[in-house]
Design an enzyme around this catalytic site. Sequence first.
Site, PDB file in Angstrom:
ATOM      1  N   VAL A  91      15.988   0.244  -9.651  1.00  0.00           N
ATOM      2  CA  VAL A  91      14.942   1.215  -9.971  1.00  0.00           C
ATOM      3  C   VAL A  91      13.834   0.559 -10.790  1.00  0.00           C
ATOM      4  O   VAL A  91      12.647   0.760 -10.521  1.00  0.00           O
ATOM      5  CB  VAL A  91      15.530   2.445 -10.707  1.00  0.00           C
ATOM      6  CG1 VAL A  91      14.432   3.409 -11.113  1.00  0.00           C
ATOM      7  CG2 VAL A  91      16.550   3.152  -9.821  1.00  0.00           C
ATOM      8  N   CYS A  92      14.195  -0.262 -11.771  1.00  0.00           N
ATOM      9  CA  CYS A  92      13.190  -0.934 -12.601  1.00  0.00           C
ATOM     10  C   CYS A  92      12.367  -1.914 -11.774  1.00  0.00           C
ATOM     11  O   CYS A  92      11.147  -2.015 -11.944  1.00  0.00           O
ATOM     12  CB  CYS A  92      13.843  -1.666 -13.766  1.00  0.00           C
ATOM     13  SG  CYS A  92      14.676  -0.570 -14.938  1.00  0.00           S
ATOM     14  N   ALA A  93      13.026  -2.632 -10.876  1.00  0.00           N
ATOM     15  CA  ALA A  93      12.319  -3.578 -10.013  1.00  0.00           C
ATOM     16  C   ALA A  93      11.343  -2.839  -9.101  1.00  0.00           C
ATOM     17  O   ALA A  93      10.180  -3.245  -8.960  1.00  0.00           O
ATOM     18  CB  ALA A  93      13.317  -4.391  -9.200  1.00  0.00           C
ATOM     19  N   SER A 131      15.668  -2.553 -17.726  1.00  0.00           N
ATOM     20  CA  SER A 131      15.872  -3.948 -17.340  1.00  0.00           C
ATOM     21  C   SER A 131      15.331  -4.182 -15.940  1.00  0.00           C
ATOM     22  O   SER A 131      15.640  -3.425 -15.016  1.00  0.00           O
ATOM     23  CB  SER A 131      17.357  -4.318 -17.369  1.00  0.00           C
ATOM     24  OG  SER A 131      17.544  -5.627 -16.850  1.00  0.00           O
TER      25      SER A 131
END
Length: 167
Positions: free
Chosen positions: A60-62, A55
């Site tokens: 971390v994904c961003a 997501s």
Amino acid sequence: MATTKFKGTDVELLGNEVKVGDKAPEVTVVNSAGLADVVVGGAQGVKQLIIVVPSLDTGVCATETRNFNARAAKLEGVKTTVVSMDLPFASGRFCAAEGIDKLTVASDFRNKDFAKAYGVLLGGSVLAGVTCRAIFVVDANGIVIYKEIVPEITEEPNYDAAIAAAN
């Protein structure tokens, strides 16, 4: 059975495990810009860097998406796509706020076809139903030439290895 970890606990990966040397399944996902269909995988005549994140609404994904956006600008002849389970509206807002414009951000929210076809759907855990963190590089003929299932979902992938495989 393939697995990954979430905060040290094994999590089963559901779907068809895709390996290096396999034909990359051709799957349609939804672009966050305009809700248009986007095809990933298959033979597209160019290399593809497919970045899978749980997501965009996590740190971390961003960070991973921002890093690949910067690095994708330097790749020539490579179609770069981030796939998550986020609704296209949410990922569109993220892209606008973060200046993500060098890659395509897409969603697998409709049927989870991508997650199932690539074996990256998380099973029985608190994150069940979203994707793990993974990278696939597909050559122009549709063959998977690089794969990384990040061993711990809360950690970033090996950026250098993925970019090297895409070059």
